[in-house]
Scaffold this active site. Structure first.
Site, PDB file in Angstrom:
ATOM      1  CB  SER A  57       7.629  13.924  -5.812  1.00 13.93           C
ATOM      2  OG  SER A  57       6.288  13.704  -5.518  1.00 13.93           O
TER       3      SER A  57
HETATM    4  N1  SAH Z   1       4.512   9.656  -6.933  1.00 14.23           N
HETATM    5  C1  SAH Z   1       3.874  10.520  -8.097  1.00 14.23           C
HETATM    6  C2  SAH Z   1       3.260  11.659  -7.134  1.00 14.23           C
HETATM    7  C3  SAH Z   1       2.076  12.161  -8.000  1.00 14.23           C
HETATM    8  S1  SAH Z   1       1.121  13.533  -6.912  1.00 14.23           S
HETATM    9  C4  SAH Z   1       4.746  10.809  -9.137  1.00 14.23           C
HETATM   10  O1  SAH Z   1       5.988  10.818  -8.914  1.00 14.23           O
HETATM   11  O2  SAH Z   1       4.402  10.931 -10.474  1.00 14.23           O
HETATM   12  C5  SAH Z   1       0.121  12.409  -6.089  1.00 14.23           C
HETATM   13  C6  SAH Z   1      -0.855  11.685  -6.652  1.00 14.23           C
HETATM   14  O3  SAH Z   1      -1.808  11.413  -5.677  1.00 14.23           O
HETATM   15  C7  SAH Z   1      -1.732  12.563  -7.654  1.00 14.23           C
HETATM   16  O4  SAH Z   1      -1.597  11.606  -8.809  1.00 14.23           O
HETATM   17  C8  SAH Z   1      -3.211  12.361  -7.117  1.00 14.23           C
HETATM   18  O5  SAH Z   1      -4.079  12.081  -7.927  1.00 14.23           O
HETATM   19  C9  SAH Z   1      -3.010  11.182  -6.161  1.00 14.23           C
HETATM   20  N2  SAH Z   1      -4.073  10.963  -5.261  1.00 14.23           N
HETATM   21  C10 SAH Z   1      -4.630  12.036  -4.586  1.00 14.23           C
HETATM   22  N3  SAH Z   1      -5.693  11.598  -3.696  1.00 14.23           N
HETATM   23  C11 SAH Z   1      -5.782  10.079  -4.074  1.00 14.23           C
HETATM   24  C12 SAH Z   1      -6.453   9.107  -3.304  1.00 14.23           C
HETATM   25  N4  SAH Z   1      -7.359   9.327  -2.308  1.00 14.23           N
HETATM   26  N5  SAH Z   1      -6.151   7.909  -3.848  1.00 14.23           N
HETATM   27  C13 SAH Z   1      -4.973   7.771  -4.722  1.00 14.23           C
HETATM   28  N6  SAH Z   1      -4.372   8.615  -5.235  1.00 14.23           N
HETATM   29  C14 SAH Z   1      -4.622   9.776  -4.864  1.00 14.23           C
END
Ligand code: SAH
Length: 197
Positions: free
Chosen positions: A46
């Site tokens: 993000s």
């Molecule tokens: N805070 C992170 C954002 C990553 S984007 C950063 O700054 O790097 C959101 C993430 O949520 C992705 O990596 C995706 O794989 C994960 N995600 C999606 N569905 C999920 C679930 N059911 N359980 C755990 N993670 C999940």
């Protein structure tokens, strides 16, 4: 309240955690660009301003136990570690390779939160209840299942919405949902999120 102490710390915490350590190889130069950046598997890390806004809404107090759903590359996880202490941070990621990379990134930056791989869309029972829950992927509607994993004064901040997403703040004490700014996140895929890819 404790949260004021932490909110004043937000500026210094953002200065302290080097976003460059949490970006894919070759992207380090973009660490100061306030935009989401792709991290593989169709996911993004993000924009710092969005993370910052979510952390403000979370009203963290020192020592709060926090569940982060969607570790990604671990940048927000590191910020949470600075704010509440490594031992109070639990983060769940769905993709094994992102979980592994997050663990690598966090360790080299000196953070040791509890990391898990699996479907965190309904929360994560193992360490519940949590004072705060923050999700970095968008739900189709508010996940009622998370309520049971919050402490009595617990707060959850997460994006909700199909075509239009908004940040939602849930305060368990008042059983109240407040809608905040429009946002754009990747979908939360899982039992309490979207059912398919
Ligand atoms: N805070 C992170 C954002 C990553 S984007 C950063 O700054 O790097 C959101 C993430 O949520 C992705 O990596 C995706 O794989 C994960 N995600 C999606 N569905 C999920 C679930 N059911 N359980 C755990 N993670 C999940």
């Amino acid at each position: 309240m404790g949260w004021i102490g932490v909110s004043m710390d937000l500026d210094s915490v953002f200065k302290k955690v080097d976003r460059g350590l949490f970006l894919p190889d070759g992207y380090e130069k973009q660490k100061d660009v306030d935009l989401p950046i792709p991290i593989g598997r169709g996911q993004t890390t993000s924009a710092p301003s969005v993370i910052r806004h979510m952390l403000e809404l979370l009203q963290l107090r020192k020592g709060d136990k926090v569940l982060e759903i969607g570790t990604g590359f671990g940048y927000q996880t590191a910020l949470l570690c600075e704010l509440v202490g490594d031992e109070n941070v639990v983060s769940v990621e769905r993709y094994y390779e992102l979980y592994e990379r997050a663990r690598f990134n966090l360790e080299r930056a000196g953070y040791h939160p509890i990391l898990r791989v699996g479907d965190g869309s309904c929360g994560w029972d193992e360490f519940a209840p949590y004072d705060r829950i923050i999700a970095s992927a968008s739900y189709p509607e508010f996940p009622e299942q998370l309520k049971g994993q919050l402490t009595e004064e617990g707060i959850a901040v997460l994006p909700v919405g199909r075509l239009v997403q908004r940040l939602v703040v849930y305060e368990k004490e008042y059983d109240r949902i407040t809608y905040d700014i429009p946002v754009m996140f990747v979908p939360m895929i899982g039992r309490c999120g979207y059912k398919d890819g």
